[in-house]
Design a protein around this motif. Structure first.
Motif, PDB file in Angstrom:
ATOM      1  N   GLU A   7       0.836  -1.208   0.000  1.00  0.00           N
ATOM      2  CA  GLU A   7       0.000   0.000   0.000  1.00  0.00           C
ATOM      3  C   GLU A   7       0.868   1.255   0.000  1.00  0.00           C
ATOM      4  O   GLU A   7       0.570   2.228  -0.697  1.00  0.00           O
ATOM      5  CB  GLU A   7      -0.936  -0.003   1.208  1.00  0.00           C
ATOM      6  CG  GLU A   7      -2.017  -1.065   1.134  1.00  0.00           C
ATOM      7  CD  GLU A   7      -2.791  -1.209   2.432  1.00  0.00           C
ATOM      8  OE1 GLU A   7      -4.026  -1.283   2.350  1.00  0.00           O
ATOM      9  OE2 GLU A   7      -2.168  -1.254   3.518  1.00  0.00           O
ATOM     10  N   LEU A   8       1.949   1.237   0.779  1.00  0.00           N
ATOM     11  CA  LEU A   8       2.850   2.388   0.830  1.00  0.00           C
ATOM     12  C   LEU A   8       3.503   2.629  -0.535  1.00  0.00           C
ATOM     13  O   LEU A   8       3.695   3.772  -0.944  1.00  0.00           O
ATOM     14  CB  LEU A   8       3.927   2.192   1.901  1.00  0.00           C
ATOM     15  CG  LEU A   8       3.431   2.214   3.348  1.00  0.00           C
ATOM     16  CD1 LEU A   8       4.535   1.792   4.296  1.00  0.00           C
ATOM     17  CD2 LEU A   8       2.879   3.575   3.734  1.00  0.00           C
ATOM     18  N   ALA A   9       3.821   1.555  -1.243  1.00  0.00           N
ATOM     19  CA  ALA A   9       4.468   1.668  -2.551  1.00  0.00           C
ATOM     20  C   ALA A   9       3.575   2.368  -3.563  1.00  0.00           C
ATOM     21  O   ALA A   9       4.067   2.982  -4.518  1.00  0.00           O
ATOM     22  CB  ALA A   9       4.877   0.291  -3.060  1.00  0.00           C
ATOM     23  N   THR A  10       2.259   2.310  -3.358  1.00  0.00           N
ATOM     24  CA  THR A  10       1.333   2.940  -4.301  1.00  0.00           C
ATOM     25  C   THR A  10       1.037   4.407  -3.952  1.00  0.00           C
ATOM     26  O   THR A  10       0.426   5.104  -4.754  1.00  0.00           O
ATOM     27  CB  THR A  10      -0.009   2.173  -4.368  1.00  0.00           C
ATOM     28  OG1 THR A  10      -0.667   2.262  -3.101  1.00  0.00           O
ATOM     29  CG2 THR A  10       0.210   0.720  -4.758  1.00  0.00           C
ATOM     30  N   LEU A  11       1.468   4.843  -2.774  1.00  0.00           N
ATOM     31  CA  LEU A  11       1.209   6.228  -2.371  1.00  0.00           C
ATOM     32  C   LEU A  11       2.080   7.193  -3.166  1.00  0.00           C
ATOM     33  O   LEU A  11       3.249   6.930  -3.415  1.00  0.00           O
ATOM     34  CB  LEU A  11       1.517   6.426  -0.887  1.00  0.00           C
ATOM     35  CG  LEU A  11       0.520   5.905   0.122  1.00  0.00           C
ATOM     36  CD1 LEU A  11       1.010   6.234   1.533  1.00  0.00           C
ATOM     37  CD2 LEU A  11      -0.850   6.488  -0.098  1.00  0.00           C
ATOM     38  N   GLU A  12       1.500   8.318  -3.518  1.00  0.00           N
ATOM     39  CA  GLU A  12       2.264   9.367  -4.175  1.00  0.00           C
ATOM     40  C   GLU A  12       2.559  10.438  -3.132  1.00  0.00           C
ATOM     41  O   GLU A  12       1.638  11.043  -2.573  1.00  0.00           O
ATOM     42  CB  GLU A  12       1.467   9.957  -5.336  1.00  0.00           C
ATOM     43  CG  GLU A  12       2.290  10.886  -6.185  1.00  0.00           C
ATOM     44  CD  GLU A  12       1.570  11.291  -7.455  1.00  0.00           C
ATOM     45  OE1 GLU A  12       1.693  12.471  -7.825  1.00  0.00           O
ATOM     46  OE2 GLU A  12       0.890  10.445  -8.049  1.00  0.00           O
ATOM     47  N   ALA A  13       3.840  10.636  -2.868  1.00  0.00           N
ATOM     48  CA  ALA A  13       4.244  11.613  -1.856  1.00  0.00           C
ATOM     49  C   ALA A  13       4.057  13.031  -2.396  1.00  0.00           C
ATOM     50  O   ALA A  13       4.362  13.312  -3.550  1.00  0.00           O
ATOM     51  CB  ALA A  13       5.695  11.396  -1.465  1.00  0.00           C
ATOM     52  N   ASP A  14       3.549  13.895  -1.536  1.00  0.00           N
ATOM     53  CA  ASP A  14       3.447  15.310  -1.883  1.00  0.00           C
ATOM     54  C   ASP A  14       4.783  16.008  -1.647  1.00  0.00           C
ATOM     55  O   ASP A  14       5.118  16.978  -2.317  1.00  0.00           O
ATOM     56  CB  ASP A  14       2.353  15.980  -1.042  1.00  0.00           C
ATOM     57  CG  ASP A  14       0.980  15.382  -1.336  1.00  0.00           C
ATOM     58  OD1 ASP A  14       0.496  15.565  -2.472  1.00  0.00           O
ATOM     59  OD2 ASP A  14       0.421  14.709  -0.451  1.00  0.00           O
ATOM     60  N   HIS A  15       5.536  15.498  -0.673  1.00  0.00           N
ATOM     61  CA  HIS A  15       6.845  16.056  -0.323  1.00  0.00           C
ATOM     62  C   HIS A  15       7.773  14.893   0.008  1.00  0.00           C
ATOM     63  O   HIS A  15       7.431  14.051   0.841  1.00  0.00           O
ATOM     64  CB  HIS A  15       6.751  16.963   0.911  1.00  0.00           C
ATOM     65  CG  HIS A  15       5.714  18.041   0.786  1.00  0.00           C
ATOM     66  ND1 HIS A  15       5.979  19.267   0.235  1.00  0.00           N
ATOM     67  CD2 HIS A  15       4.401  18.059   1.127  1.00  0.00           C
ATOM     68  CE1 HIS A  15       4.876  19.999   0.250  1.00  0.00           C
ATOM     69  NE2 HIS A  15       3.903  19.287   0.783  1.00  0.00           N
ATOM     70  N   GLU A  42      -1.632  16.031   3.287  1.00  0.00           N
ATOM     71  CA  GLU A  42      -0.531  15.738   2.366  1.00  0.00           C
ATOM     72  C   GLU A  42       0.415  14.708   2.969  1.00  0.00           C
ATOM     73  O   GLU A  42       0.561  14.605   4.187  1.00  0.00           O
ATOM     74  CB  GLU A  42       0.234  17.006   1.989  1.00  0.00           C
ATOM     75  CG  GLU A  42      -0.550  17.931   1.089  1.00  0.00           C
ATOM     76  CD  GLU A  42       0.226  19.116   0.564  1.00  0.00           C
ATOM     77  OE1 GLU A  42      -0.166  19.638  -0.489  1.00  0.00           O
ATOM     78  OE2 GLU A  42       1.227  19.539   1.205  1.00  0.00           O
ATOM     79  N   ILE A  43       1.073  13.956   2.069  1.00  0.00           N
ATOM     80  CA  ILE A  43       1.991  12.893   2.458  1.00  0.00           C
ATOM     81  C   ILE A  43       3.428  13.402   2.356  1.00  0.00           C
ATOM     82  O   ILE A  43       3.848  13.916   1.322  1.00  0.00           O
ATOM     83  CB  ILE A  43       1.837  11.654   1.545  1.00  0.00           C
ATOM     84  CG1 ILE A  43       0.388  11.175   1.498  1.00  0.00           C
ATOM     85  CG2 ILE A  43       2.803  10.540   1.963  1.00  0.00           C
ATOM     86  CD1 ILE A  43      -0.164  10.648   2.776  1.00  0.00           C
ATOM     87  N   VAL A  44       4.166  13.245   3.451  1.00  0.00           N
ATOM     88  CA  VAL A  44       5.587  13.578   3.502  1.00  0.00           C
ATOM     89  C   VAL A  44       6.353  12.271   3.678  1.00  0.00           C
ATOM     90  O   VAL A  44       6.021  11.471   4.548  1.00  0.00           O
ATOM     91  CB  VAL A  44       5.904  14.538   4.674  1.00  0.00           C
ATOM     92  CG1 VAL A  44       7.407  14.742   4.825  1.00  0.00           C
ATOM     93  CG2 VAL A  44       5.200  15.871   4.480  1.00  0.00           C
TER      94      VAL A  44
END
Length: 86
Positions: A7-15, A42-44
């Motif tokens: 699941e983490l691998a599919t996340l798109e980081a914002d920062h 947002e994902i850091v």
């Protein structure tokens, strides 16, 4: 809410911030600076090679209610710490 590595691998980081070669407290300061710039939701992601950061960063952001720790991925001596700004 910890996510699986898949699941983490599919996340798109914002920062995404680079903490390679840094040690505490600099790794924590890098994460906090990125979270300060991030908007709620947002994902850091901090990339680090300092294993202690995988404990200090999650503890600090939880204690101060700055971010939710989504998970940590360890790969080839590097760690990706996924944080979601609250």
């Amino acid at each position: 809410m910890a996510l699986s590595n898949e699941e983490l691998a599919t996340l798109e980081a914002d920062h995404t911030v680079d903490g390679i070669g840094e040690v505490c407290p600099h790794t924590l300061n890098i994460a906090l600076k990125a979270l300060k710039k991030a908007k709620p939701g947002e994902i850091v992601v901090e990339i680090t090679d300092h294993s202690i950061a995988t404990k200090t960063i999650p503890a600090a952001v939880k204690m101060n209610k700055i971010a939710e720790v989504l998970g940590i991925v360890s790969e080839k001596g590097e760690y990706k710490i996924f944080l979601k700004k609250l």
